[in-house]
Enzyme design. Structure first.
Site, PDB file in Angstrom:
ATOM      1  N   SER B  91       9.452   4.144 -14.425  1.00 51.16           N
ATOM      2  CA  SER B  91       8.670   4.737 -13.362  1.00 51.16           C
ATOM      3  C   SER B  91       9.636   4.870 -12.116  1.00 51.16           C
ATOM      4  O   SER B  91      10.772   3.739 -11.860  1.00 51.16           O
ATOM      5  CB  SER B  91       8.064   4.277 -11.932  1.00 51.16           C
ATOM      6  OG  SER B  91       6.446   3.779 -13.244  1.00 51.16           O
ATOM      7  N   HIS B  95      14.231   7.632  -2.562  1.00 50.78           N
ATOM      8  CA  HIS B  95      14.242   8.696  -1.539  1.00 50.78           C
ATOM      9  C   HIS B  95      15.514   8.923  -0.437  1.00 50.78           C
ATOM     10  O   HIS B  95      16.068   8.101  -0.427  1.00 50.78           O
ATOM     11  CB  HIS B  95      13.340   7.882   0.058  1.00 50.78           C
ATOM     12  CG  HIS B  95      11.713   7.439  -0.681  1.00 50.78           C
ATOM     13  ND1 HIS B  95      10.892   8.235  -1.125  1.00 50.78           N
ATOM     14  CD2 HIS B  95      11.340   6.268  -1.353  1.00 50.78           C
ATOM     15  CE1 HIS B  95       9.744   8.021  -0.721  1.00 50.78           C
ATOM     16  NE2 HIS B  95      10.198   6.886  -1.485  1.00 50.78           N
ATOM     17  N   HIS B 105      10.369  11.557  -8.162  1.00 54.53           N
ATOM     18  CA  HIS B 105       9.513  11.234  -8.643  1.00 54.53           C
ATOM     19  C   HIS B 105       9.361  11.029 -10.405  1.00 54.53           C
ATOM     20  O   HIS B 105       9.360  12.427 -10.150  1.00 54.53           O
ATOM     21  CB  HIS B 105       8.351  10.763  -7.804  1.00 54.53           C
ATOM     22  CG  HIS B 105       6.770   9.391  -9.075  1.00 54.53           C
ATOM     23  ND1 HIS B 105       6.215  10.792  -9.236  1.00 54.53           N
ATOM     24  CD2 HIS B 105       6.509   8.888  -9.700  1.00 54.53           C
ATOM     25  CE1 HIS B 105       4.835   9.757 -10.553  1.00 54.53           C
ATOM     26  NE2 HIS B 105       5.701   8.676 -10.511  1.00 54.53           N
ATOM     27  N   ASN B 107       8.210  10.010 -14.145  1.00 57.37           N
ATOM     28  CA  ASN B 107       7.771   8.296 -15.184  1.00 57.37           C
ATOM     29  C   ASN B 107       7.828   8.452 -16.816  1.00 57.37           C
ATOM     30  O   ASN B 107       7.035   9.858 -16.700  1.00 57.37           O
ATOM     31  CB  ASN B 107       5.986   8.089 -14.316  1.00 57.37           C
ATOM     32  CG  ASN B 107       5.153   6.836 -15.416  1.00 57.37           C
ATOM     33  OD1 ASN B 107       4.345   7.880 -16.187  1.00 57.37           O
ATOM     34  ND2 ASN B 107       5.636   5.453 -14.918  1.00 57.37           N
ATOM     35  N   ARG B 109       5.927   6.836 -19.847  1.00 57.33           N
ATOM     36  CA  ARG B 109       4.941   5.539 -20.373  1.00 57.33           C
ATOM     37  C   ARG B 109       3.955   5.638 -21.791  1.00 57.33           C
ATOM     38  O   ARG B 109       3.946   7.097 -21.803  1.00 57.33           O
ATOM     39  CB  ARG B 109       4.336   5.274 -19.184  1.00 57.33           C
ATOM     40  CG  ARG B 109       3.336   6.346 -19.161  1.00 57.33           C
ATOM     41  CD  ARG B 109       2.039   6.043 -17.931  1.00 57.33           C
ATOM     42  NE  ARG B 109       0.312   7.124 -17.778  1.00 57.33           N
ATOM     43  CZ  ARG B 109       1.009   7.793 -16.631  1.00 57.33           C
ATOM     44  NH1 ARG B 109       2.356   8.127 -16.420  1.00 57.33           N
ATOM     45  NH2 ARG B 109      -0.149   9.042 -17.132  1.00 57.33           N
ATOM     46  N   HIS B 175      -7.455  14.627   2.176  1.00 57.14           N
ATOM     47  CA  HIS B 175      -7.967  14.586   3.391  1.00 57.14           C
ATOM     48  C   HIS B 175      -6.758  15.184   4.254  1.00 57.14           C
ATOM     49  O   HIS B 175      -8.068  15.722   5.420  1.00 57.14           O
ATOM     50  CB  HIS B 175      -8.301  12.799   3.877  1.00 57.14           C
ATOM     51  CG  HIS B 175      -6.125  12.699   3.604  1.00 57.14           C
ATOM     52  ND1 HIS B 175      -6.140  12.008   2.232  1.00 57.14           N
ATOM     53  CD2 HIS B 175      -6.000  12.063   4.473  1.00 57.14           C
ATOM     54  CE1 HIS B 175      -4.459  11.554   2.485  1.00 57.14           C
ATOM     55  NE2 HIS B 175      -4.651  11.265   3.487  1.00 57.14           N
ATOM     56  N   GLY B 262       0.302  -6.465 -10.637  1.00 61.32           N
ATOM     57  CA  GLY B 262       1.040  -6.458 -11.212  1.00 61.32           C
ATOM     58  C   GLY B 262       2.043  -7.222 -10.203  1.00 61.32           C
ATOM     59  O   GLY B 262       1.922  -7.252  -9.184  1.00 61.32           O
ATOM     60  N   ARG B 263       3.707  -6.759 -10.379  1.00 57.81           N
ATOM     61  CA  ARG B 263       4.780  -7.169  -9.152  1.00 57.81           C
ATOM     62  C   ARG B 263       4.847  -6.496  -8.336  1.00 57.81           C
ATOM     63  O   ARG B 263       5.288  -5.164  -8.242  1.00 57.81           O
ATOM     64  CB  ARG B 263       6.095  -7.320 -10.309  1.00 57.81           C
ATOM     65  CG  ARG B 263       6.925  -8.327  -9.441  1.00 57.81           C
ATOM     66  CD  ARG B 263       8.079  -8.470 -10.176  1.00 57.81           C
ATOM     67  NE  ARG B 263       9.519  -8.803  -9.139  1.00 57.81           N
ATOM     68  CZ  ARG B 263       9.902  -8.212  -8.236  1.00 57.81           C
ATOM     69  NH1 ARG B 263      10.227  -6.632  -8.551  1.00 57.81           N
ATOM     70  NH2 ARG B 263      11.073  -9.003  -7.580  1.00 57.81           N
TER      71      ARG B 263
END
Lengths: 298, 298
Positions: B91, B95, B105, B107, B109, B175, B262-263
């Site tokens: 992952s 920035h 971003h 990822n 997996r 939203h 998770g961490r």
């Protein structure tokens, strides 16, 4: 059944005026900006925001009174077959500029359900108020809680300890094993029952509302002139990140509001003005910053 | 059934090395800091964070490979009766400092389920990569997407358009009726079926992973030296707030990670370094800031 719709709506609007006037006087520089808004399904609100004040960097003191039909998801959540509702409340969050002044949140709300004939079939009160400091002062905690304890104790035994522990359980960042703040009161579904009338709970919630200023302002007054520097601001911004995490991950009011198409800007006024996320920020052992963390750990 | 556990774990670790070396060279100032961590239930990860770089203000390129027993909630979510699992992935979130360089971003997996005898009973691939600019440049979008489109088109028709629209649907701040970014690819549950073998999907995901640098770095290179001032940084911080909103309100990886203990610091490395929430911030009509908003509206 006769509810407290008119009385509670008057209460929140009067309290909004009272709190805003007092906070403006305390700030001495910024004024609240008002936005009136209407909800498509019925009702609306009065959002009041203060920004870039001498004391308050950002804050909102909002009221809303909405009515209409509950979405299915909310009916399920409330375990009710009645879909006509009325809800009103005051919500406030204040993010002070000086890191020695704690952030505060308060909320006083009322909910009614109706049958198809428009009769009230259920109503309840909810709310609370809690303190989120950046530096821990035992005196501030004691003062903030003692004002609320006095209101509770005047009305009955056990009320204070019951709603005090609900607050601790609720404002908790599970993913960090850390409380959001140092406590307050939190209560919901306060209904007329064998022990207490609706009037009792109306009196309970409105009394707490009227004491909000007394519980918070003396804390502001005694901390607002403490000198601070970049180190304290940095820490304040780190901690504000934890506030954002709680509000967006767990806060029922925020999530409920966004899911039910509430007014996004009024709901998210609770988010702090400037925030920082550093990877794995750990305060120095023995520092005042670490002292806060110890106060927030169970 | 034979899965791709060993091959995919090697892929993510090699890719992590490759990406980190390249990003350090691009940055020219900051280096990745590595934290190795272990998971109580089995497995662990390699978190690599870059901070205060000349190009990257904050970023993480993390791998993890965990195994053990799924919590009940996850078994329900995956609609499976098998509880023994293996999951690994890379992952990354970057920035940049310069508001003209987009946040990115990605990822990649892989997931395996086992029966009680330890045999693989199911496996699938997932991942994606998407771009979140602060200022809209059509060229950057075109480049970022075209590199990924070339990989997809080499492997089959319709793949690109299918996963492109999944991405648009997924990275969406409901939203605010606003996309998080300007698009990319998103795919999940890529399994062997009549049409495609497991090797096909392994090839698909790993090819996209190996092309990540080609899709993003040219965008960085052409924007990183554009002059900017306080106005652009202010806007960048406002927009980063929307990024936080998405990740904490909707992102499945983030919520799943936090719920399954998770961490925390590895999961929340995705949050931007400095963020701002102003009440009801609206960019000037006709400005470059408004142009971005128009690109994010449906």
């Amino acid at each position: 059944m006769k509810g407290f719709r008119i009385e509670f709506e008057r209460f929140i609007n009067d309290l909004q005026d009272e709190i805003c006037v007092t906070l403006e006087a305390t700030d001495g520089q910024a004024r609240f900006q008002e936005d009136l808004w209407q909800r498509e399904g019925g009702g609306g609100g009065r959002t009041r925001i203060i920004t870039n004040g001498a004391v308050f960097e950002k804050g909102g003191v909002n009221t809303s009174a909405v009515y209409g039909l509950l979405p299915e998801s909310v009916m399920k959540y409330l375990k009710t077959d009645f879909s006509h509702f009325f809800a009103c409340g005051l919500s406030l969050v204040l993010h002070p500029l000086n890191p020695y002044v704690p952030t505060v949140h308060a909320n006083y709300r009322y909910f009614e359900l109706y049958d198809d004939a428009g009769e009230v079939v259920d109503y309840w009160f909810g709310g609370g108020s809690d303190l989120t400091p950046y530096y821990f002062f035992e005196d501030d905690k004691t003062h903030f809680l003692s004002v609320q304890k006095a209101v509770c104790d005047r009305m009955g035994p056990n009320l204070y300890s019951r709603y005090r522990s609900v607050c601790d359980d609720y404002f908790y960042n599970k993913h960090r094993s850390e409380a959001r703040g140092i406590g307050g009161l939190f209560y919901d579904y306060l209904r007329a029952d064998k022990e207490h009338s609706g009037s009792f709970w109306f009196e309970f919630v409105t009394s707490l509302g009227h004491k909000f200023i007394d519980s918070y302002l003396p804390v502001v007054e005694r901390r607002k002139n403490i000198a601070y520097g970049e180190r304290q601001r940095y820490w304040q911004e780190i901690r504000r990140g934890r506030y954002v995490e709680f509000n967006l991950l767990y806060d029922k009011g925020t999530l409920f509001g966004l899911q039910t198409k509430g007014r996004t800007e009024s709901i998210l006024m609770s988010l702090p003005p400037r925030v920082r996320w550093d990877y794995d920020f750990i305060p120095e052992p023995g520092s005042a910053e670490e002292e806060l963390l110890l106060a927030l750990k169970r």
